[in-house]
Design a protein around this motif. Structure first.
Motif, PDB file in Angstrom:
ATOM      1  N   ASP A 266       0.800  -1.224   0.000  1.00  0.00           N
ATOM      2  CA  ASP A 266       0.000   0.000   0.000  1.00  0.00           C
ATOM      3  C   ASP A 266       0.831   1.271   0.000  1.00  0.00           C
ATOM      4  OD1 ASP A 266       1.119  -0.268   2.500  1.00  0.00           O
ATOM      5  OD2 ASP A 266      -0.753  -0.196   3.607  1.00  0.00           O
ATOM      6  N   THR A 267       2.134   1.158  -0.272  1.00  0.00           N
ATOM      7  CA  THR A 267       3.035   2.290  -0.100  1.00  0.00           C
ATOM      8  C   THR A 267       4.053   2.348  -1.234  1.00  0.00           C
ATOM      9  OG1 THR A 267       2.837   1.986   2.286  1.00  0.00           O
ATOM     10  CG2 THR A 267       4.659   3.330   1.537  1.00  0.00           C
ATOM     11  N   LEU A 268       4.441   3.556  -1.615  1.00  0.00           N
ATOM     12  CA  LEU A 268       5.592   3.768  -2.492  1.00  0.00           C
ATOM     13  C   LEU A 268       6.639   4.525  -1.698  1.00  0.00           C
ATOM     14  CD1 LEU A 268       4.147   4.951  -5.930  1.00  0.00           C
ATOM     15  CD2 LEU A 268       5.466   2.892  -5.490  1.00  0.00           C
TER      16      LEU A 268
ATOM     17  N   TRP B 126       4.856   7.574   0.042  1.00  0.00           N
ATOM     18  CA  TRP B 126       3.460   7.802  -0.314  1.00  0.00           C
ATOM     19  C   TRP B 126       2.639   6.679   0.307  1.00  0.00           C
ATOM     20  CZ3 TRP B 126       7.470   8.611  -3.620  1.00  0.00           C
ATOM     21  CH2 TRP B 126       7.556   9.855  -4.228  1.00  0.00           C
ATOM     22  N   ASP B 127       1.810   7.004   1.267  1.00  0.00           N
ATOM     23  CA  ASP B 127       0.930   6.046   1.938  1.00  0.00           C
ATOM     24  C   ASP B 127      -0.427   6.121   1.261  1.00  0.00           C
ATOM     25  OD1 ASP B 127      -0.765   4.612   3.558  1.00  0.00           O
ATOM     26  OD2 ASP B 127      -0.418   5.833   5.357  1.00  0.00           O
ATOM     27  N   PHE B 128      -0.752   5.114   0.452  1.00  0.00           N
ATOM     28  CA  PHE B 128      -2.008   5.144  -0.294  1.00  0.00           C
ATOM     29  C   PHE B 128      -3.233   4.970   0.594  1.00  0.00           C
ATOM     30  CE2 PHE B 128       0.986   4.575  -3.719  1.00  0.00           C
ATOM     31  CZ  PHE B 128       0.499   5.494  -4.643  1.00  0.00           C
TER      32      PHE B 128
ATOM     33  N   LEU C 179      -5.932   7.265  -1.208  1.00  0.00           N
ATOM     34  CA  LEU C 179      -7.094   6.618  -1.823  1.00  0.00           C
ATOM     35  C   LEU C 179      -8.040   6.106  -0.747  1.00  0.00           C
ATOM     36  CD1 LEU C 179      -5.198   4.503  -4.520  1.00  0.00           C
ATOM     37  CD2 LEU C 179      -6.379   6.687  -4.864  1.00  0.00           C
ATOM     38  N   ASP C 180      -9.218   5.713  -1.159  1.00  0.00           N
ATOM     39  CA  ASP C 180     -10.206   5.150  -0.242  1.00  0.00           C
ATOM     40  C   ASP C 180      -9.884   3.677   0.000  1.00  0.00           C
ATOM     41  OD1 ASP C 180     -12.391   4.317   1.201  1.00  0.00           O
ATOM     42  OD2 ASP C 180     -13.852   4.681  -0.407  1.00  0.00           O
TER      43      ASP C 180
ATOM     44  N   PRO D  27     -11.776  -4.270  -3.242  1.00  0.00           N
ATOM     45  CA  PRO D  27     -10.449  -4.722  -3.677  1.00  0.00           C
ATOM     46  C   PRO D  27     -10.556  -5.626  -4.902  1.00  0.00           C
ATOM     47  CG  PRO D  27     -11.172  -6.014  -1.808  1.00  0.00           C
ATOM     48  CD  PRO D  27     -12.243  -4.965  -2.051  1.00  0.00           C
ATOM     49  N   ILE D  28      -9.417  -5.924  -5.516  1.00  0.00           N
ATOM     50  CA  ILE D  28      -9.427  -6.881  -6.619  1.00  0.00           C
ATOM     51  C   ILE D  28      -9.901  -8.226  -6.063  1.00  0.00           C
ATOM     52  CG2 ILE D  28      -7.640  -5.666  -7.917  1.00  0.00           C
ATOM     53  CD1 ILE D  28      -5.641  -7.782  -7.020  1.00  0.00           C
ATOM     54  N   PRO D  29     -10.532  -9.055  -6.891  1.00  0.00           N
ATOM     55  CA  PRO D  29     -11.142 -10.292  -6.370  1.00  0.00           C
ATOM     56  C   PRO D  29     -10.217 -11.215  -5.590  1.00  0.00           C
ATOM     57  CG  PRO D  29     -11.884  -9.872  -8.599  1.00  0.00           C
ATOM     58  CD  PRO D  29     -10.812  -8.855  -8.304  1.00  0.00           C
ATOM     59  N   SER D  30      -8.929 -11.258  -5.926  1.00  0.00           N
ATOM     60  CA  SER D  30      -8.032 -12.187  -5.237  1.00  0.00           C
ATOM     61  C   SER D  30      -7.440 -11.595  -3.960  1.00  0.00           C
ATOM     62  CB  SER D  30      -6.905 -12.603  -6.177  1.00  0.00           C
ATOM     63  OG  SER D  30      -6.143 -11.463  -6.531  1.00  0.00           O
TER      64      SER D  30
END
Length: 173
Positions: A129-131, A145-147, A151-152, A157-160
């Motif tokens: 979740d971070t860059l 960058w803490d997403f 972002l929300d 989330p993606i299905p997996s």
């Protein structure tokens, strides 16, 4: 340089070759750390602790994860490596990097990672979740960058992925 057998001939089968007959390119299969020519012949192999490889740098060196202490696609360090296997420089990433490292135009590195320490077991904390930007000279973190704050994190989330800890699944810088 001619070497002896590499001891692990990858099974490569070229199904289509649209390159000119005089093509002298070398193509890298990153996860296997092997380069081959347009006919599928192995031309380079690396068996050290660096890899998978992420990027070929303008100077011809490789950028790759150091896979000691890896935790399922998370790596504590990455390195610049010459074609002969010499490590030019190693960098440590707080809370491990995930799947990628890219050299920025001004020389630093951009690396996806984790806000919290990653563990071998699911600890329920947000991950991937971070860059982070790593200074190429000092190895220090320049910026994070803490997403979770950009972002929300409650979005679907993606299905997996698991909403509790892997809501973003950031795989690339």
């Amino acid at each position: 340089i001619t070497t002896g057998p590499i001891g692990f001939p990858p099974n490569l089968e070229i199904e289509a070759n649209n390159l000119p007959a005089n093509d002298s390119g070398v193509y890298v299969f990153s996860q296997q750390k092997v380069a081959f020519d347009q006919c599928g012949e192995t031309r380079w192999a690396y068996r050290g602790e660096v890899g998978p490889f992420y990027e070929r740098l303008p100077n011809g060196n490789w950028l790759g994860a150091i896979n000691t202490d890896a935790i399922l696609y998370h790596y504590p360090r990455f390195a610049e490596l010459t074609m002969l296997g010499a490590t030019v420089r190693e960098y440590t990433v707080p809370n491990y990097l995930h799947h990628d490292a890219q050299k920025l135009p001004w020389g630093n590195y951009l690396v996806p990672g984790n806000l919290y320490p990653i563990t071998a077991t699911n600890n329920g904390l947000s991950e991937e979740d971070t860059l982070v930007e790593i200074d190429a000279d000092s190895g220090a973190v320049v910026r994070t960058w803490d997403f979770n704050t950009i972002l929300d994190s409650n979005r679907t989330p993606i299905p997996s992925s698991n909403r509790d800890d892997d809501w973003l699944h950031l795989n690339s810088a």
